[in-house]
Scaffold this active site. Structure first.
Site, PDB file in Angstrom:
ATOM      1  N   TYR A  57       1.180  -1.969   0.443  1.00 57.75           N
ATOM      2  CA  TYR A  57      -0.053  -0.320   0.260  1.00 57.75           C
ATOM      3  C   TYR A  57       1.006   1.037  -0.157  1.00 57.75           C
ATOM      4  O   TYR A  57       0.732   2.336  -1.257  1.00 57.75           O
ATOM      5  CB  TYR A  57      -0.912   0.208   1.109  1.00 57.75           C
ATOM      6  N   SER A 139      -2.648  13.695   7.303  1.00 58.36           N
ATOM      7  CA  SER A 139      -3.739  13.487   5.966  1.00 58.36           C
ATOM      8  C   SER A 139      -4.711  13.581   6.489  1.00 58.36           C
ATOM      9  O   SER A 139      -5.582  12.953   7.907  1.00 58.36           O
ATOM     10  CB  SER A 139      -3.301  11.953   5.689  1.00 58.36           C
ATOM     11  N   GLN A 161      -5.024  18.235   5.209  1.00 58.58           N
ATOM     12  CA  GLN A 161      -5.155  17.272   3.464  1.00 58.58           C
ATOM     13  C   GLN A 161      -6.447  17.418   3.812  1.00 58.58           C
ATOM     14  O   GLN A 161      -7.154  16.641   4.464  1.00 58.58           O
ATOM     15  CB  GLN A 161      -4.348  16.618   3.096  1.00 58.58           C
ATOM     16  N   TYR A 163      -9.755  15.413   1.420  1.00 61.67           N
ATOM     17  CA  TYR A 163     -10.366  14.971   0.010  1.00 61.67           C
ATOM     18  C   TYR A 163     -11.190  15.349   0.344  1.00 61.67           C
ATOM     19  O   TYR A 163     -12.283  14.914   0.525  1.00 61.67           O
ATOM     20  CB  TYR A 163      -9.961  13.303   0.483  1.00 61.67           C
ATOM     21  N   THR A 189      -6.728  18.122  -2.002  1.00 63.89           N
ATOM     22  CA  THR A 189      -5.921  17.222  -2.925  1.00 63.89           C
ATOM     23  C   THR A 189      -7.160  17.176  -3.918  1.00 63.89           C
ATOM     24  O   THR A 189      -8.550  16.569  -3.803  1.00 63.89           O
ATOM     25  CB  THR A 189      -5.909  16.065  -2.094  1.00 63.89           C
ATOM     26  N   HIS A 336       0.382  12.280  -6.956  1.00 68.68           N
ATOM     27  CA  HIS A 336       0.335  11.646  -5.752  1.00 68.68           C
ATOM     28  C   HIS A 336       1.284  10.340  -5.675  1.00 68.68           C
ATOM     29  O   HIS A 336       0.616   8.870  -5.518  1.00 68.68           O
ATOM     30  CB  HIS A 336      -1.339  10.660  -5.994  1.00 68.68           C
ATOM     31  N   ARG A 339       0.496   6.902  -7.593  1.00 70.65           N
ATOM     32  CA  ARG A 339      -0.028   6.041  -7.705  1.00 70.65           C
ATOM     33  C   ARG A 339      -1.791   6.347  -8.601  1.00 70.65           C
ATOM     34  O   ARG A 339      -2.911   5.238  -7.737  1.00 70.65           O
ATOM     35  CB  ARG A 339      -0.996   6.675  -5.581  1.00 70.65           C
ATOM     36  N   ASP A 367       5.923  17.547  -5.191  1.00 70.96           N
ATOM     37  CA  ASP A 367       6.368  16.809  -4.697  1.00 70.96           C
ATOM     38  C   ASP A 367       6.193  14.481  -5.392  1.00 70.96           C
ATOM     39  O   ASP A 367       6.079  15.182  -6.404  1.00 70.96           O
ATOM     40  CB  ASP A 367       4.715  15.905  -3.506  1.00 70.96           C
ATOM     41  N   GLY A 369       8.476  11.218  -6.025  1.00 66.75           N
ATOM     42  CA  GLY A 369       9.647  10.993  -6.764  1.00 66.75           C
ATOM     43  C   GLY A 369      10.986  11.647  -5.972  1.00 66.75           C
ATOM     44  O   GLY A 369      12.141  10.606  -6.000  1.00 66.75           O
TER      45      GLY A 369
END
Length: 439
Positions: A57, A139, A161, A163, A189, A336, A339, A367, A369
């Site tokens: 995950y 999150s 954050q 959603y 997000t 993301h 993802r 963000d 990588g």
């Protein structure tokens, strides 16, 4: 961690010298770092420490993982010029972000379901981030309510954050709680209005939310609780369509334990009998996100909060320009972490153009990588205002809990400090394209 002796000259020579001094002094006694300092070794140690489901995950990406690989490969297109014979004895990592001076240009990206890595989850991460003065983006899919995180690291810099759920009443409630609990900004997000095709999770048949994990922000929210109650009252059957196996029983026990905040009972038997824990999961899966979200909806949060609003998930330069037109307070360049879309545009490839389009009007967070301090330096040189770290701190958490997160943050900042100095620079604002060579 062994502290630097008070009279050690390294204490006045920046985080890189302090870190090296700490590690090498401890090494005399045979003590090694709690987590590996190398990127590959860190990932390997996390794989060995975490369950197969947790590692898949956290580490996995969408589809065949091409975007995860592309995010990393894009950093290989840039090299840092070494510039000797400059006085770099004093180096300053500080930046300004959201109107406040920060000791470093690092922030922690929002990562959900951190209880999969460690029982203390977000609490441990928050304390570790606070010890370094690094803003932590909490999150929406946290394992502890935001109020508990605030208690764990009082006064520490953090953002929340969001959603965007299918319930505006729930969105407003979550944002209001974030402001009340001391968050400095709301990070909306945008790129998860449909859940990515995450093959490793699919092959394992594992989505943590269906076990009641990572939904603590919801089950602690009064609006969500009312949605659960209404759904439970309207339900006429208890059919779940789940085949009864040992794993299903284990999942049911986890759901019941996590449901204590809804039932008000610490009795496992009571929670197993109550429909509320299971109904909460069904309600969450229904409201979690909405594919109907549009630019017009972004005006709503201005009526819900006075906090700065940052849009996360911007990859196309045109969307960055439109974000400015919408009056947001920051743009977060992210895919993301690979993802969501297999074969997505890697974020570093578009960072320079987005930074140019934004033109310094609002901060640019970056963000996807980022694995070490040299990566942070490259992103800053290409236009990022601050850089967000993700998977590495989750690996540190899984390996060694709060101390593991502390060391990951420390190691990234130490490498950034060394990179800055070896590039002949003494402050973050000196990092620009002149510090890089395109390959």
């Amino acid at each position: 961690m062994v502290s630097v002796a008070p009279n050690d000259p390294a204490a006045a020579r920046g985080i890189s010298r302090r870190t090296q001094s700490d590690i090498y002094r401890a090494g005399i006694s045979g003590i090694r770092p709690s987590v590996p300092t190398g990127v590959r070794a860190l990932e390997t140690a996390a794989r060995e420490s975490l369950s197969a489901e947790a590692f898949a995950y956290i580490e996995g990406g969408a589809g065949s993982g091409r975007t995860v690989a592309a995010n990393r490969a894009e950093f290989d297109r840039w090299q840092i010029w070494p510039r000797p014979l400059r006085d770099v004895s004093a180096r300053d990592l500080s930046v300004e972000f959201l109107g406040r001076a920060r000791p470093t240009p690092l922030v922690l990206a929002p990562l959900g379901v951190m209880e999969m890595a460690h029982p203390e989850a977000d609490l441990a991460v928050a304390r570790a981030a606070a010890s370094a003065g690094v803003p932590y983006t909490l999150s929406n899919q946290a394992s502890f309510p935001m109020e508990r995180v605030a208690q764990a690291a009082p006064g520490a810099p953090r953002m929340f954050q969001l959603y965007w759920s299918a319930s505006d009443a729930l969105n407003a409630s979550l944002i209001g709680r974030a402001e009340a609990s001391g968050c400095e900004a709301i990070v909306v997000t945008l790129d998860t209005h449909l859940l990515g095709w995450r093959t490793r999770d699919l092959d394992l048949g594992y989505l943590p939310f269906t076990r009641g994990l990572g939904i603590a922000q919801y089950t602690s929210d009064p609006v969500f609780r009312e949605l659960v109650k209404q759904r439970a009252d309207a339900a006429s059957t208890d059919a779940t369509g789940v085949k009864m196996t040992a794993k299903a029983v284990a999942a049911g026990l986890t759901i019941a334990r996590k449901g204590a905040s809804l039932t008000g009972s610490q009795s496992l038997r009571d929670n197993l009998r109550s429909p509320l824990p299971r109904t909460a999961i069904e309600t969450f899966l229904d409201v979690f996100s909405t594919p109907a979200l549009t630019w017009d909806d972004l005006a709503k949060p201005r009526g819900w909060t006075s906090l700065p609003i940052i849009l996360k998930g911007i990859v196309h330069p045109d969307d960055a320009a439109r974000a400015l037109d919408a009056g947001v307070d920051g743009v977060w360049v992210s895919n993301h972490g690979g993802r969501q879309i297999d074969h997505s545009v890697p974020t570093l490839a578009v960072l320079p153009e987005i930074a140019e389009r934004v033109g310094g009007q609002v901060p640019v967070v970056f963000d996807s990588g980022v694995r070490g301090g040299a990566d942070v330096a490259i992103a800053l040189a290409l236009g990022a205002s601050v850089v967000a770290l993700g998977r590495p701190y989750a690996y540190g958490l899984g390996i060694a809990g709060e101390q593991g997160v502390r060391e990951v943050i420390r190691n990234v900042l130490a490498e950034l400090d060394i990179t800055l100095g070896l590039a002949g620079l003494t402050s973050i604002d000196q990092l620009d394209r002149d510090a890089l060579r395109a390959v």
